[in-house]
Design a protein around this motif. Structure first.
Motif, PDB file in Angstrom:
ATOM      1  N   LEU A  84      -3.212   5.123 -26.546  1.00  0.00           N
ATOM      2  CA  LEU A  84      -2.149   5.343 -25.559  1.00  0.00           C
ATOM      3  C   LEU A  84      -2.308   6.681 -24.845  1.00  0.00           C
ATOM      4  O   LEU A  84      -1.391   7.144 -24.175  1.00  0.00           O
ATOM      5  CB  LEU A  84      -0.773   5.278 -26.234  1.00  0.00           C
ATOM      6  N   GLY A  85      -3.467   7.290 -24.991  1.00  0.00           N
ATOM      7  CA  GLY A  85      -3.731   8.546 -24.293  1.00  0.00           C
ATOM      8  C   GLY A  85      -3.046   9.731 -24.919  1.00  0.00           C
ATOM      9  O   GLY A  85      -2.630  10.655 -24.206  1.00  0.00           O
ATOM     10  N   GLY A  86      -2.895   9.722 -26.230  1.00  0.00           N
ATOM     11  CA  GLY A  86      -2.294  10.867 -26.919  1.00  0.00           C
ATOM     12  C   GLY A  86      -0.801  10.955 -26.708  1.00  0.00           C
ATOM     13  O   GLY A  86      -0.257  12.037 -26.582  1.00  0.00           O
ATOM     14  N   ALA A  87      -0.124   9.818 -26.675  1.00  0.00           N
ATOM     15  CA  ALA A  87       1.322   9.793 -26.460  1.00  0.00           C
ATOM     16  C   ALA A  87       2.017  10.714 -27.453  1.00  0.00           C
ATOM     17  O   ALA A  87       1.627  10.800 -28.606  1.00  0.00           O
ATOM     18  CB  ALA A  87       1.849   8.370 -26.628  1.00  0.00           C
ATOM     19  N   HIS A 128      -1.501  -2.680 -25.981  1.00  0.00           N
ATOM     20  CA  HIS A 128      -1.436  -3.785 -25.019  1.00  0.00           C
ATOM     21  C   HIS A 128       0.028  -4.076 -24.647  1.00  0.00           C
ATOM     22  O   HIS A 128       0.346  -4.267 -23.466  1.00  0.00           O
ATOM     23  CB  HIS A 128      -2.103  -5.039 -25.600  1.00  0.00           C
ATOM     24  N   LEU A 129       0.907  -4.089 -25.631  1.00  0.00           N
ATOM     25  CA  LEU A 129       2.330  -4.329 -25.360  1.00  0.00           C
ATOM     26  C   LEU A 129       2.916  -3.222 -24.491  1.00  0.00           C
ATOM     27  O   LEU A 129       3.699  -3.483 -23.574  1.00  0.00           O
ATOM     28  CB  LEU A 129       3.113  -4.427 -26.672  1.00  0.00           C
ATOM     29  N   VAL A 130       2.511  -1.991 -24.760  1.00  0.00           N
ATOM     30  CA  VAL A 130       3.034  -0.851 -24.003  1.00  0.00           C
ATOM     31  C   VAL A 130       2.502  -0.846 -22.579  1.00  0.00           C
ATOM     32  O   VAL A 130       3.261  -0.723 -21.607  1.00  0.00           O
ATOM     33  CB  VAL A 130       2.696   0.480 -24.721  1.00  0.00           C
ATOM     34  N   GLU A 131       1.186  -0.993 -22.444  1.00  0.00           N
ATOM     35  CA  GLU A 131       0.563  -0.833 -21.129  1.00  0.00           C
ATOM     36  C   GLU A 131       0.662  -2.079 -20.252  1.00  0.00           C
ATOM     37  O   GLU A 131       0.920  -1.978 -19.054  1.00  0.00           O
ATOM     38  CB  GLU A 131      -0.895  -0.418 -21.305  1.00  0.00           C
ATOM     39  N   THR A 132       0.470  -3.243 -20.807  1.00  0.00           N
ATOM     40  CA  THR A 132       0.464  -4.468 -20.009  1.00  0.00           C
ATOM     41  C   THR A 132       1.850  -5.061 -19.833  1.00  0.00           C
ATOM     42  O   THR A 132       2.219  -5.491 -18.756  1.00  0.00           O
ATOM     43  CB  THR A 132      -0.475  -5.522 -20.654  1.00  0.00           C
TER      44      THR A 132
END
Length: 178
Positions: free
Chosen positions: A49-52, A16-20
């Motif tokens: 995170l989609g396999g970061a 959430h912190l990364v994407e939003t």
């Protein structure tokens, strides 16, 4: 407390912190107590995170692992307060700690009749986690047994310093001092 969902909260909040909020992954540190929990959290966060890849991923580790990483990177500055310390320190595991305690007991003419080796280590660990030094033990010694334990604690610390080594308690304490 146990079973309250701490890892679940961390693994959902981190993406959430990364994407939003667009917080870069490498700017996030998530810590937990066990290797198993850290591995599970890391996998779950990366999956969300989609396999970061590891360069873009948040750091998810145990407290001790995080401390080792920080001390290896920035620990040279501790030499001012921990003589001869270098970031190339070794970490003494429980068996190595026990070996040191046994050799100290022998060197000062004691055996397990005085105190069980593991009990001495436990008392030293408790002291370290309460920011006590061997000098505090000397000062607070109310009986000959505590005075001897202060000697053991002091010699134990000297051995660690001589070997540029840390025990598990030191990893946390020295990171805080840093």
């Amino acid at each position: 407390g146990a079973g309250s969902g701490k890892p679940r909260v961390i693994t959902t909040r981190t993406p959430h912190l990364v994407e939003t909020h667009r917080v870069p992954g490498p700017c996030i540190v998530a810590v937990t107590f066990t290797n198993k929990a850290a591995d599970e959290m890391r996998q779950r966060v990366n999956q969300l995170l989609g396999g970061a890849n590891s360069r873009e991923s948040p750091l998810v580790s145990t407290f001790h692992s995080f401390c080792v990483r920080l001390l290896r990177r920035d620990g040279a500055r501790l030499a001012d307060i921990r003589p001869a310390f270098t970031p190339k320190f070794t970490i003494y595991d429980a068996d190595e700690q026990l070996s040191i305690i046994k050799s100290i007991f022998r060197a000062i003419g004691l055996d397990e009749k005085f105190m069980q080796y593991r009990a001495a280590l436990s008392r030293i660990s408790h002291a370290k986690n309460h920011k006590q030094t061997p000098q505090d033990f000397y000062k607070d010694a109310s009986d000959p047994k505590m005075a001897r334990l202060a000697v053991i604690f002091e010699k134990y610390e000297q051995r660690l310093l001589q070997a540029n080594s840390l025990d598990f308690d030191d990893l946390l304490i020295e990171t805080v001092r840093l």
